[in-house]
Write a protein that holds these residues in place. Sequence first.
Motif, short mmCIF file in Angstrom:
data_model
loop_
_atom_site.label_atom_id
_atom_site.label_comp_id
_atom_site.label_asym_id
_atom_site.label_seq_id
_atom_site.Cartn_x
_atom_site.Cartn_y
_atom_site.Cartn_z
N GLU A 120 67.96 10.02 -1.34
CA GLU A 120 67.03 11.08 -1.70
C GLU A 120 66.41 11.61 -0.40
O GLU A 120 66.02 10.85 0.48
CB GLU A 120 65.94 10.57 -2.63
CG GLU A 120 65.02 11.67 -3.07
CD GLU A 120 63.68 11.21 -3.54
OE1 GLU A 120 63.02 11.99 -4.21
OE2 GLU A 120 63.28 10.08 -3.20
N ARG A 149 65.55 9.49 -7.20
CA ARG A 149 64.09 9.49 -7.09
C ARG A 149 63.54 8.08 -7.34
O ARG A 149 62.62 7.64 -6.68
CB ARG A 149 63.49 10.49 -8.08
CG ARG A 149 62.10 10.91 -7.72
CD ARG A 149 61.58 12.05 -8.60
NE ARG A 149 62.53 13.13 -8.74
CZ ARG A 149 62.93 13.62 -9.91
NH1 ARG A 149 62.45 13.14 -11.04
NH2 ARG A 149 63.81 14.59 -9.97
N SER A 172 69.70 12.96 -9.85
CA SER A 172 68.45 13.17 -9.11
C SER A 172 67.35 12.20 -9.55
O SER A 172 66.59 11.71 -8.73
CB SER A 172 67.97 14.61 -9.23
OG SER A 172 67.64 14.93 -10.57
N THR A 173 67.28 11.88 -10.84
CA THR A 173 66.25 10.93 -11.30
C THR A 173 66.55 9.52 -10.81
O THR A 173 65.64 8.77 -10.47
CB THR A 173 66.09 10.95 -12.82
OG1 THR A 173 67.36 10.71 -13.45
CG2 THR A 173 65.51 12.26 -13.31
N ARG A 213 57.07 5.23 -12.33
CA ARG A 213 58.46 5.38 -11.86
C ARG A 213 59.45 5.42 -13.02
O ARG A 213 60.41 6.17 -13.01
CB ARG A 213 58.83 4.24 -10.91
CG ARG A 213 58.15 4.40 -9.55
CD ARG A 213 58.55 3.32 -8.61
NE ARG A 213 59.90 3.64 -8.11
CZ ARG A 213 60.60 2.81 -7.37
NH1 ARG A 213 60.13 1.64 -7.06
NH2 ARG A 213 61.78 3.16 -6.94
N ASP A 272 58.99 8.76 -14.77
CA ASP A 272 59.59 9.82 -13.95
C ASP A 272 61.11 9.86 -14.10
O ASP A 272 61.72 10.91 -13.93
CB ASP A 272 59.23 9.64 -12.48
CG ASP A 272 57.78 9.97 -12.19
OD1 ASP A 272 57.11 10.57 -13.05
OD2 ASP A 272 57.30 9.61 -11.09
N GLU A 276 63.55 12.92 0.41
CA GLU A 276 62.20 12.44 0.71
C GLU A 276 62.22 11.01 1.24
O GLU A 276 61.52 10.68 2.20
CB GLU A 276 61.35 12.53 -0.55
CG GLU A 276 59.89 12.73 -0.31
CD GLU A 276 59.16 13.00 -1.60
OE1 GLU A 276 58.41 12.10 -2.03
OE2 GLU A 276 59.32 14.09 -2.15
#
Length: 186
Positions: free
Chosen positions: A150, A107, A103-104, A83, A86, A152
């Motif tokens: 996010e 995520r 975005s990171t 994580r 990423d 997802e």
Amino acid sequence: PLKDETRVRFHYGSASVPARVHFIANGPLMPGNGALVQIRTESPVFVFAGDRFILRDWPERMTLAGGQVLDPAAQRARLRSSRRIDLLDPRARDGDNVQTHLSTQLRRDGAVKDDTVLLQSRFSALEIDEAGRALETSGALVRHPPWLIEKEAWCSAEQAASSTIDAHHTKHPQTSGIPLVQLREQ
């Protein structure tokens, strides 16, 4: 070469702070190469994501490296977790892009409040809002003020809630629904 746990001087702005270098990936760092590292300062520093810094050797005779702050609030725990990597890898490649930072972070965290997202960054509120709108348009994020979520993570939470509600209705068809407190717990 710069080795793991080397004591250095962290130069940021006009400050020179004692610190140690901890490699996230393989070390040592050879001249001319780059690496993801965590700099652990011996006294608090206030830095923003995207800020530049310089590392000098302990006696301050040589400049060892320069870098950019990717995660100003990084924790010591899980230094080499997937994580963390990423989050850091895309920021290392595109550190000046607010969409990459947003975005990171989404995520990694799944959801953040819009007024605190990238709080410790050098991006303006307008830049962050525009990046959020672009990510929303592309389908990467869902807005539920004051939350940015996010896509997802949102779909996963929605699916879990739906499954929990369906299971409750199957077990207890006589009730009008699952109590919200119970749904939140599950």
